[in-house]
Design a protein around this motif. Structure first.
Motif, short mmCIF file in Angstrom:
data_model
loop_
_atom_site.label_atom_id
_atom_site.label_comp_id
_atom_site.label_asym_id
_atom_site.label_seq_id
_atom_site.Cartn_x
_atom_site.Cartn_y
_atom_site.Cartn_z
N LYS A 95 0.82 -1.21 0.00
CA LYS A 95 0.00 0.00 0.00
C LYS A 95 0.86 1.27 0.00
N GLU A 96 1.86 1.34 0.86
CA GLU A 96 2.71 2.54 0.93
C GLU A 96 3.50 2.72 -0.36
N LYS A 97 3.93 1.62 -0.94
CA LYS A 97 4.68 1.67 -2.20
C LYS A 97 3.78 2.24 -3.31
N LEU A 98 2.53 1.80 -3.36
CA LEU A 98 1.59 2.30 -4.35
C LEU A 98 1.31 3.78 -4.14
N ASN A 99 1.04 4.15 -2.90
CA ASN A 99 0.80 5.57 -2.59
C ASN A 99 2.01 6.43 -2.93
N GLY A 100 3.20 5.92 -2.64
CA GLY A 100 4.42 6.64 -2.97
C GLY A 100 4.58 6.83 -4.47
N MET A 101 4.23 5.80 -5.23
CA MET A 101 4.32 5.89 -6.68
C MET A 101 3.35 6.95 -7.21
N PHE A 102 2.11 6.95 -6.70
CA PHE A 102 1.14 7.95 -7.12
C PHE A 102 1.60 9.36 -6.74
N ASP A 103 2.14 9.52 -5.55
CA ASP A 103 2.64 10.83 -5.13
C ASP A 103 3.78 11.30 -6.03
N ARG A 104 4.68 10.38 -6.38
CA ARG A 104 5.80 10.72 -7.25
C ARG A 104 5.29 11.09 -8.64
N HIS A 105 4.29 10.36 -9.15
CA HIS A 105 3.72 10.68 -10.46
C HIS A 105 3.14 12.09 -10.45
N LYS A 106 2.41 12.45 -9.40
CA LYS A 106 1.84 13.79 -9.30
C LYS A 106 2.94 14.84 -9.27
N LYS A 107 4.00 14.56 -8.53
CA LYS A 107 5.12 15.51 -8.43
C LYS A 107 5.82 15.66 -9.77
N GLU A 108 6.05 14.56 -10.47
CA GLU A 108 6.70 14.62 -11.78
C GLU A 108 5.85 15.40 -12.78
N PHE A 109 4.53 15.21 -12.72
CA PHE A 109 3.61 15.94 -13.58
C PHE A 109 3.67 17.44 -13.28
N LYS A 110 3.60 17.77 -11.99
CA LYS A 110 3.66 19.18 -11.59
C LYS A 110 5.00 19.80 -11.97
N ASN A 111 6.09 19.07 -11.76
CA ASN A 111 7.41 19.59 -12.12
C ASN A 111 7.52 19.84 -13.62
N ALA A 112 6.97 18.95 -14.42
CA ALA A 112 7.02 19.13 -15.88
C ALA A 112 6.26 20.39 -16.28
N ILE A 113 5.15 20.65 -15.64
CA ILE A 113 4.40 21.88 -15.90
C ILE A 113 5.23 23.08 -15.47
N ASP A 114 5.78 23.02 -14.26
CA ASP A 114 6.57 24.14 -13.73
C ASP A 114 7.80 24.43 -14.58
N GLU A 115 8.41 23.39 -15.15
CA GLU A 115 9.63 23.56 -15.93
C GLU A 115 9.37 24.13 -17.33
N ASP A 116 8.13 24.13 -17.76
CA ASP A 116 7.79 24.72 -19.05
C ASP A 116 7.68 26.23 -18.85
N SER A 117 8.69 26.94 -19.23
CA SER A 117 8.77 28.37 -18.91
C SER A 117 7.85 29.25 -19.76
N THR A 118 7.36 28.72 -20.89
CA THR A 118 6.55 29.55 -21.77
C THR A 118 5.12 29.03 -21.97
N GLY A 119 4.91 27.76 -21.74
CA GLY A 119 3.61 27.14 -22.03
C GLY A 119 3.58 26.52 -23.42
N GLU A 120 4.69 26.63 -24.15
CA GLU A 120 4.76 26.10 -25.51
C GLU A 120 5.30 24.68 -25.57
N GLY A 121 5.81 24.17 -24.46
CA GLY A 121 6.39 22.83 -24.43
C GLY A 121 5.42 21.82 -23.85
N PHE A 122 5.76 21.34 -22.66
CA PHE A 122 4.98 20.30 -21.99
C PHE A 122 3.51 20.70 -21.87
N ILE A 123 3.25 21.93 -21.47
CA ILE A 123 1.87 22.38 -21.23
C ILE A 123 1.07 22.32 -22.53
#
Length: 142
Positions: free
Chosen positions: A60-88
């Protein structure tokens, strides 16, 4: 390369490889438990997710950790797109290519699936730009 699609594929691959079973009958449950290394009498070692899916309680903790990491990676990819023309842009363009959007022109379900609210878009120039650009690109769908 579409960074959004690549991240989705990576996350899906991890989900597909996570040890879980689907069972809709007692026989399927027993067979699945064996695949998870559990004996028939160890049903207390399972956690029911939804739609007939089960994982080992110890995962259970491993699954929750994976979901949390996925959310963080998604958020980071959005944050790293400085213009909105890339990942976003890639994210919105990919999701707006959904045939349902081409018919309804409603983005509510897409935003819900992405976990992004309209308020967030209206208060974030990069998100707003990427969405507008993707909508413009999707005008040709029918």
């Amino acid at each position: 390369m579409n960074e959004y699609v690549e991240l989705k594929k990576q996350h899906q691959k991890e989900l597909d490889e996570f040890p879980y079973i689907c069972a809709f009958s007692k026989e399927q449950l027993i067979e699945g438990m064996a695949k998870l290394g559990l004996k028939e009498h160890e049903t207390n070692q399972l956690i029911s997710l939804e739609y007939g899916e089960f994982i080992r309680r110890s995962d259970k903790e491993k699954l929750n950790g994976m979901f949390d990491r996925h959310k963080k990676e998604f958020k980071n990819a959005i944050d790293e797109d400085s213009t909105g023309e890339g990942f976003i842009y890639q994210m919105f363009d990919y999701e707006l290519a959904n045939p349902e959007y081409c018919v309804t022109r409603k983005i509510d379900d897409i935003l819900k699936d992405l976990g992004i609210t309209m308020d967030e878009i209206l208060n974030n120039d990069k998100l707003l730009y990427g969405l507008k650009k993707a909508i413009e690109n999707q005008k040709s769908c029918f």
